[in-house]
Write a protein that holds these residues in place. Structure first.
Motif, PDB file in Angstrom:
ATOM      1  N   ASP A 155      -0.829  19.176  12.917  1.00 20.42           N
ATOM      2  CA  ASP A 155       0.020  18.183  12.413  1.00 20.42           C
ATOM      3  C   ASP A 155      -0.238  17.804  11.026  1.00 20.42           C
ATOM      4  O   ASP A 155      -1.367  17.137  10.818  1.00 20.42           O
ATOM      5  CB  ASP A 155      -0.155  16.975  13.472  1.00 20.42           C
ATOM      6  N   MET A 156       0.461  18.002  10.308  1.00 15.43           N
ATOM      7  CA  MET A 156       0.199  17.675   8.680  1.00 15.43           C
ATOM      8  C   MET A 156       0.188  16.150   8.450  1.00 15.43           C
ATOM      9  O   MET A 156      -0.240  15.845   7.347  1.00 15.43           O
ATOM     10  CB  MET A 156       1.109  18.481   7.847  1.00 15.43           C
ATOM     11  N   ARG A 157       0.825  15.355   9.351  1.00 15.54           N
ATOM     12  CA  ARG A 157       0.909  14.045   9.313  1.00 15.54           C
ATOM     13  C   ARG A 157      -0.104  13.386   9.955  1.00 15.54           C
ATOM     14  O   ARG A 157      -0.377  12.075  10.269  1.00 15.54           O
ATOM     15  CB  ARG A 157       2.313  13.675   9.643  1.00 15.54           C
ATOM     16  N   ILE A 188       0.972  -1.106   0.089  1.00 14.18           N
ATOM     17  CA  ILE A 188      -0.097   0.138   0.014  1.00 14.18           C
ATOM     18  C   ILE A 188       0.950   1.132   0.199  1.00 14.18           C
ATOM     19  O   ILE A 188       2.128   1.178   0.158  1.00 14.18           O
ATOM     20  CB  ILE A 188      -0.786  -0.048   1.241  1.00 14.18           C
ATOM     21  N   VAL A 189       0.347   2.382  -0.359  1.00 16.71           N
ATOM     22  CA  VAL A 189       0.941   3.799   0.061  1.00 16.71           C
ATOM     23  C   VAL A 189      -0.117   4.643   0.708  1.00 16.71           C
ATOM     24  O   VAL A 189      -1.325   4.469   0.379  1.00 16.71           O
ATOM     25  CB  VAL A 189       1.298   4.402  -1.455  1.00 16.71           C
ATOM     26  N   ILE A 190       0.466   5.120   1.769  1.00 17.29           N
ATOM     27  CA  ILE A 190      -0.280   5.953   2.519  1.00 17.29           C
ATOM     28  C   ILE A 190      -0.139   7.702   1.907  1.00 17.29           C
ATOM     29  O   ILE A 190       1.212   8.045   1.999  1.00 17.29           O
ATOM     30  CB  ILE A 190       0.163   6.161   4.103  1.00 17.29           C
ATOM     31  N   GLY A 191      -1.013   8.348   1.289  1.00 16.80           N
ATOM     32  CA  GLY A 191      -0.956   9.532   0.555  1.00 16.80           C
ATOM     33  C   GLY A 191      -1.375  10.585   1.834  1.00 16.80           C
ATOM     34  O   GLY A 191      -2.257  10.495   2.532  1.00 16.80           O
ATOM     35  N   THR A 192      -0.561  11.429   1.773  1.00 21.07           N
ATOM     36  CA  THR A 192      -0.832  12.774   2.648  1.00 21.07           C
ATOM     37  C   THR A 192      -0.561  14.034   1.964  1.00 21.07           C
ATOM     38  O   THR A 192       0.176  14.124   1.302  1.00 21.07           O
ATOM     39  CB  THR A 192       0.109  12.635   3.898  1.00 21.07           C
ATOM     40  N   ALA A 193      -1.645  15.031   2.159  1.00 23.65           N
ATOM     41  CA  ALA A 193      -1.722  16.363   1.516  1.00 23.65           C
ATOM     42  C   ALA A 193      -2.352  17.307   2.519  1.00 23.65           C
ATOM     43  O   ALA A 193      -2.996  16.842   3.193  1.00 23.65           O
ATOM     44  CB  ALA A 193      -2.341  16.360   0.264  1.00 23.65           C
ATOM     45  N   GLY A 194      -1.789  18.577   2.240  1.00 25.62           N
ATOM     46  CA  GLY A 194      -2.488  19.667   2.993  1.00 25.62           C
ATOM     47  C   GLY A 194      -2.069  20.999   2.757  1.00 25.62           C
ATOM     48  O   GLY A 194      -1.111  21.095   2.244  1.00 25.62           O
TER      49      GLY A 194
END
Length: 737
Positions: free
Chosen positions: A499-501, A388-394
């Protein structure tokens, strides 16, 4: 060798304590020694106005252009060696992202939304983001490092201190300088700068610099260079001064860093191809790619007008922006076990009005500051072992306004009191998205195959307001015309945020954000000169109460990584500093800096993923980047050789044991080390020709400046170190016209 260096530092500290105590009793005027540059001659702008360093009740390290050239300083990370109790270096996995700590206070996490604890100022313009902030040193007048919270005058995120990069004013006569440097690892640097007076009141100027170097190591998987340098930087400026009472400057700067990503070194072996420990600490088997690009640029307008003999008005307006595309291979193997491609973007608009006043017994400044900034980005956490991949954005948008003042009152001819205050109001709007996608490849957030998430982890928008009142009181006394002592109390503030993560599944409270952190700092200082001005010194004792401390922690959590940005509690930090210059004889000068630091957590609250409760684990943690001892000693001999002036400077710097993170790790934490440098600079009689020879880290010391810690089979035991530069030698030729 480290034991010998530490003993020498302790002996020097004891001697300095005795000598400064004795000198404080001498209230008579002191004559100027021959060719002795005293602390009286050093002018700084630590209180937003020109003052002699001796008269400023703040711990300040000031390095002028000549000193920076004599020691071969290439970028602002060189400040770490000559500044007591300071960490100034490139971030782990980065070439040009700045990480700064002063007296144990700072911020290592450069992700968008997190703010530094040591403020960086480029010609009085606050640089909000650390990307591209490892400034190369050229066209510089001086660099000041202000230690301790600078809340009243600088305010925004100067809870640990501030670094002020001050460029040179343009000359009123035509000038041009060409400089070339060649060195180890095929280093080739070029600099061209100059200025031209268009009329009696109008001047234009600029500088263009190119920095290139082969890598210290090799990516054995792809063949690409690692720890190389490919940077192009430039500045343009126009200055208009029709009279002594009016000055205006328009300036533009840009930096492009196309160096390869700085992959790390496996400190322990994993399983599979490329999971061994390379013999060269700069080598890697990283498979995430070798593309990296950082661009930062800005334009500023500074105008100053003398309204009358007592009042001066000043306005500083600026716009800055930056874009970064990078990759970080946390496992440093060809497999996508833990790969992080990322993009960052930011922009900021700032505007500051100052009114400076100067009467017989009252001097000071008052003003208003405004900032409108947005920082955004996206990154993927590619987990090959889980498919899998965990995508993070913001993004986070910050709007801040502050009012400030700092006033010095001469109560008597020798007794002075400084009163400062700053009121700040921040509004932050955060947007955080985090989701799992099937397939260990890039997510749609970073241009991967378009697909719907299989698990939504975080998706929220929130807004928070923060206000702060940061006062400062300083009482100073001139024991003589040459020695000043001071006592001060000051407060520092770093804004809260989101927290952006943040993972709302693992840590539901992340949507509430985190609160500001504060520091109350108490300081005693003694500055001045003695022995016919042959000794110039600055010393300080400090005690800090650090509260609501923001700490970032990332830990494996099944098929994910939990991120905590907590206000963990508080810590106590205290220590001492002594720095200066001793003119041993007319041709020989010793420059020195000694720092002592004690730092410990009184409370450290950490969220337990199992019990869902906060636990106080203060006994298990330490402050990161807080070595007990730091020291520097440089001897400069000046003489005549071949009809020109020569300066020979051997130097040694020492840094005690320190931890990379709050959680000690014997594999990653750095033991004490010593760096030995040597520079030789020859200047022709007419100053038109300069030759330099510089040797750095001559003993080829291996030392870590950062790391990542993701142990366990799921992440292939990824414990990764990043290292400072090896031994290098370079030669410089400079011609002035």
């Amino acid at each position: 060798m480290n034991r010998i260096v530490k003993t020498a530092l302790l002996a020097g500290a004891a001697l300095s304590a005795l000598s400064t105590a004795a000198m404080a009793q001498d209230t008579g005027a002191m004559a100027s020694g021959p060719q002795a540059t005293s602390i009286d001659d050093i002018v700084v702008t630590a209180r937003r106005r020109d003052e002699q360093l001796k008269d400023v009740p703040v711990a300040v390290t000031a390095l002028g252009a000549e000193r920076l050239e004599e020691t071969g300083a290439t970028d602002i990370t060189a400040l770490q060696q000559q500044t007591p109790n300071a960490t100034v270096q490139a971030a782990r996995g980065s070439n040009s992202t700045l990480i700064s700590f002063v007296r144990g206070v700072g911020q290592q996490d450069p992700l968008w939304g997190f703010e530094p604890g040591v403020g960086l100022y480029l010609d009085d313009v606050y640089v909000a983001r650390p990307q591209g902030a490892v400034l190369d040193i050229f066209d510089v007048s001086r660099i000041e490092v202000l230690r301790g919270p600078q809340g009243s005058l600088y305010g925004r995120n100067t809870i640990g201190g501030a670094i002020k990069y001050v460029t040179s004013r343009l000359s009123d006569t035509p000038e041009a300088t060409l400089r070339g440097t060649y060195g180890s690892y095929n280093q080739m640097d070029f600099l061209a700068m100059g200025s031209l007076p268009v009329s009696d009141s109008l001047r234009v100027g600029g500088a263009l610099a190119s920095y290139n170097r082969d890598g210290f190591g090799t990516n054995r998987n792809t063949g690409a260079e690692v720890y190389n340098k490919d940077v192009l930087a430039g500045r343009l400026s126009v200055e208009y001064a029709p009279s002594d009472d009016f000055f205006i400057r328009l300036a533009y700067d840009r930096v492009e860093d196309n160096s390869n990503p700085r992959h790390g070194h496996r400190e322990v072996a994993g399983v599979g191809v490329g999971a061994g420990i390379p013999a060269n600490v700069y080598d890697t088997y990283a498979g995430v790619g070798d593309d990296n690009s950082v661009m930062t640029q800005g334009v500023s307008l500074t105008a100053q007008v003398n309204l009358n003999e007592h009042w001066t008005a000043k306005v500083i307006g600026a716009y800055r922006e930056g874009d970064t595309t990078t990759v970080i291979d946390f496992d440093n193997t060809p497999a996508p076990t833990l790969d992080i491609p990322a993009t960052y973007a930011d922009d900021q608009t700032t505007l500051e009005f100052q009114f400076q006043f100067n009467y017989d017994r009252v001097q000071g400044v008052a003003g208003v500051y405004y900032l409108d900034a947005t920082a955004s980005g996206a990154f993927d956490t590619i987990l090959g072992n889980y498919g899998i991949v965990i995508g993070t954005a913001g993004s986070v948008k910050t709007e801040s306004i502050a009012m400030f003042t700092d006033v010095n009152l001469d109560l008597t001819d020798r007794l002075h009191i400084g009163l400062g205050a700053r009121y700040t109001q921040d509004t932050k709007n955060g947007d955080v998205f985090r989701a799992n996608y099937l397939g260990a490849t890039r997510s749609p957030l970073l241009g991967g195959t378009v697909r719907a998430p299989i698990l939504l982890r975080t998706d929220y928008r929130a807004s928070k307001d923060f206000t702060d009142f940061s006062p400062r009181v300083a009482l100073s006394y001139d024991f003589s015309d040459a020695i000043t002592g001071y006592a001060s109390w000051s407060s520092g503030f770093k804004s809260g945020g989101f927290d952006m993560r943040g993972d709302a599944i693992l840590t539901p409270a992340t949507v509430n954000g985190y609160d500001p952190e504060t520091v109350d700092s108490y300081e005693l200082g003694l500055k001045g000169s003695a022995f016919d001005r042959r000794l110039s010194f600055s010393s300080a004792l400090f005690y800090n109460e650090y509260k609501n401390q923001q700490v970032t922690t990332q830990v494996p959590a099944g098929a994910s990584i939990a991120s905590f940005v907590d206000n963990v509690g508080q810590s106590t930090i205290y220590g001492a500093e002594f720095e200066g210059a001793l003119h041993i004889m007319d041709s020989l000068t010793a420059n020195f800096a000694i720092g002592y630091l004690e730092a410990s957590f009184d409370e450290f609250l950490r969220y337990n993923l199992t019990t869902h409760l906060y636990e106080n684990i203060a006994s298990q943690v330490v402050l990161q980047n807080a070595p007990k001892f730091t020291g520097y000693l440089g001897l400069t001999w000046r003489g005549q050789v071949a009809g020109g002036d020569v300066a020979v400077t051997p130097s040694v710097s020492y840094r005690d044991d320190y931890s990379q993170f709050e959680f000690p790790n014997p594999i990653l934490d750095q033991k004490a080390y010593t760096l030995v440098d040597l520079s030789i600079v020859w200047t022709a009689p007419n100053d038109h020709l300069t030759l330099g020879l510089y040797g750095k880290n001559l003993t080829d010391e291996e030392y870590r400046i950062g790391g990542y810690n993701f142990p366990g089979a799921a992440f292939n035991n990824s414990i990764i170190g990043y290292y400072g530069p090896p031994r290098t030698v370079s030669a410089m030729l400079q011609v002035k016209f």
